[in-house]
Scaffold this active site. Structure first.
Site, short mmCIF file in Angstrom:
data_model
loop_
_atom_site.label_atom_id
_atom_site.label_comp_id
_atom_site.label_asym_id
_atom_site.label_seq_id
_atom_site.Cartn_x
_atom_site.Cartn_y
_atom_site.Cartn_z
N HIS A 205 0.84 -1.20 0.00
CA HIS A 205 0.00 0.00 0.00
C HIS A 205 0.87 1.24 0.00
O HIS A 205 1.98 1.24 0.54
CB HIS A 205 -0.89 0.03 1.25
CG HIS A 205 -2.23 -0.59 1.04
ND1 HIS A 205 -3.39 -0.02 1.51
CD2 HIS A 205 -2.60 -1.73 0.43
CE1 HIS A 205 -4.43 -0.79 1.19
NE2 HIS A 205 -3.96 -1.85 0.53
N GLU B 149 -6.55 -0.42 -5.90
CA GLU B 149 -7.55 0.48 -5.32
C GLU B 149 -7.14 1.92 -5.58
O GLU B 149 -5.94 2.24 -5.56
CB GLU B 149 -7.66 0.27 -3.79
CG GLU B 149 -8.02 -1.11 -3.36
CD GLU B 149 -6.77 -1.92 -3.01
OE1 GLU B 149 -5.67 -1.35 -2.96
OE2 GLU B 149 -6.91 -3.14 -2.81
#
Length: 323
Positions: free
Chosen positions: A38, A106
């Protein structure tokens, strides 16, 4: 028989904590490690987000366990050619024990350079082309590629493992499972859904590995565990495609105000009841998964690893032996 691994959460823990957890996981009898990739955490309470490729280099020096990214998006934030180089170096450092888990990503992590965030069908097309580029580069040949989404000019990977790392493709619906079966060396999905496993296998996955994962919260006080999960990971209970579309931790914090502690208690194993942990993790083996990765939410890491070493992992292996 299903293999049981530990999931290192880069969003909740800093680099030194993750290294300590990797050591504890190996000592507790876990068979593999997964690590998230991330740029942002999901919310400010989690509070961390280290660079996964630096972490894999560090992990390679402190553990002999295989390491899998769950998962990297190789399409927007970093070009597929750079991801290929990073994965190849990770495979060399780990002695061939690196597996490259990839997915469509995402907006939370991929919007940061100002690129448009595509619709899901285009993201799948981008992932398929990225896999093509990565496999070409893994071959060690000089590569030129002019595709719909990516250009590579006279690129060659000089630092490569003896065998390229497998590409495990993530998906959460039938179309994504079929794509994984067609282009992947394995399938990643987070819920123990036997129908998705079957979709993957029918689409070309055959006997390739299926990988899943879940979060738990060990604590001697179940109510306190539920509060910990609700504070740190309410975003896991958001429905539909929100996790793919919301762009910032602040947006996730706003959306997560709709998640209640009762929702958390129903969805996440909280507490120290051995059967609850064995049943939740074991459900993945029942659904045909080859590997399942468990992540402990919150600060009680040493107690969690002791609990799994003495109670849960033996219970899981006994259950699997009778399946």
């Amino acid at each position: 028989m299903t293999a049981y691994g530990y999931f290192l959460s880069s969003e909740e823990f800093g680099p030194h904590e993750l290294i300590d957890q990797a050591r504890m996981a190996e000592a507790a009898g876990f068979e593999a490690l997964a690590i998230s990739d991330h740029f942002h955490p999901w919310n400010d309470e989690q509070g961390q987000s280290s660079f996964v490729w630096s972490m894999i280099g560090a992990l390679s020096q402190v553990t002999s366990l295989p390491v899998t990214t769950l998962v990297t998006c190789p399409t927007v934030r970093m070009h597929p050619a750079i991801n290929a180089q990073a994965a190849a170096t990770a495979a060399v450092l780990t002695g061939g024990r690196f597996r490259f888990g990839i997915g469509t990503g995402e907006a939370l992590n991929e919007h940061i350079l100002g690129d448009a965030w595509p619709e899901a069908p285009e993201r799948m097309d981008m992932l398929e082309e990225a896999v093509e580029v990565i496999r070409k580069l893994f071959s060690g040949e000089q590569t030129t590629h002019h595709g719909e989404h990516y250009t590579v000019q006279n690129a060659r990977l000089y630092t490569r493992p003896d065998e390229p790392p497998p590409l495990y493709v993530s998906g959460f619906g039938p179309r994504a499972a079929a794509l994984a079966g067609r282009i992947g060396d394995g399938f990643v999905t987070m819920s123990p859904d036997a129908s998705l496993v079957e979709q993957f296998r029918r689409a070309g996955g055959g006997t390739k590995p299926v990988i899943g994962g879940l979060k738990v919260c060990w604590d001697i006080d179940r109510a306190r565990a539920a509060k910990t999960v609700h504070r740190l990971w309410p975003n896991d209970q958001l429905p539909g495609e929100l996790a793919q579309l919301l762009p910032t931790p602040e947006h996730f914090q706003q959306a997560s105000t709709l998640v209640t502690e009762d929702m958390v208690r129903q969805a996440v194993v909280c507490g120290d009841a051995v059967d609850d942990h064995v049943d939740s993790v074991g459900a993945y083996g029942d659904a045909g998964f080859d590997e399942v990765y468990v992540n402990q939410i919150g600060p009680d890491q040493k107690q969690f690893f002791d609990f799994y070493r003495t109670e849960v992992l033996p219970g899981l292996r006994a259950r699997a032996a009778t399946r």
